[in-house]
Enzyme design. Structure first.
Site: not given
Ligand code: DGL
Length: 205
Positions: A12-13, A75, A154, A186, A188
């Protein structure tokens, strides 16, 4: 070591994919998981498709080099921007991606109005258009990109006034439109479910 003992690669990011990791652990406790959170580049949401594809390709290679037998793109943004690209670049590798849960939302809503929270790149991608086309018929969808929310999560600000303000900006107009279901598009966002519930409850209560 047989291939079945190799790890599942998950990325993931940032911390968002940990919500997916939690489900993998619950459902497949015997599996080893290798997790990559690209906190050097988070957030992905406002970035170009090309950038997200490059990051995703590098991370996939990193996970494969360490023996991953399968890659979970945990993600929504990377799935929207790069899943098809990754499948083209690594034709022998199995990928599992995310897509916003419009299908269960469309089956659940009673008002026929559903809010979808996701990043700009997720809404722009062909994957979201295809989800809407396949499952969104007969349902009115209200989208919001929640600017800044991924950054707040985050930072671990799961319950701060700033995080609440972002959610109120997104959800109050949707509630005025009579939505009764919210899609967290998302990975997150599950970390702020308690706050979302407070915001939604305050509006409807
Ligand atoms: N967890 C990512 C998602 O599901 C986050 C996106 C991001 O880094 O902006 O979209």
């Amino acid at each position: 070591m047989s291939i079945s003992d190799n790890p599942i690669g998950v990325f993931d990011s940032g911390v968002g994919g940990l919500s997916v990791l939690r489900s993998i652990r619950e459902q497949m406790p015997e599996e080893t998981v290798l997790y990559f959170g690209d906190q050097g580049h988070v957030p992905y949401g406002p970035r170009s498709m090309e950038q997200i594809q490059n990051f995703s390709e590098g991370i996939t290679q990193f996970l494969l080099d360490r023996g991953s037998k399968l890659i979970v793109v945990a993600c929504n943004t990377a799935s929207a921007a790069a899943l098809a690209y990754l499948r083209g670049r690594f034709p022998d590798v199995s990928f599992v991606g995310m897509e916003p849960a419009v299908k269960p939302a469309a089956e659940t809503t009673k008002t026929g109005r559903v809010g979808v929270l996701a990043t700009p790149a997720t809404f722009q991608g062909a994957l979201y258009a295809s989800v809407v086309e396949r499952f969104g018929a007969g349902v009115e969808l209200f989208q919001h990109t929640c600017p800044g929310l991924v950054g707040q999560i985050e930072k671990g600000e799961l319950d701060s006034a700033n995080t609440r303000a972002i959610l109120e900006d997104a959800l109050y107009p949707m509630l005025e439109k009579n939505i009764d279901t919210v899609v967290l598009g998302c990975t997150h966002y599950p970390f702020v479910i308690p706050l979302i519930q407070q915001v939604v409850g305050k509006m409807s209560g």
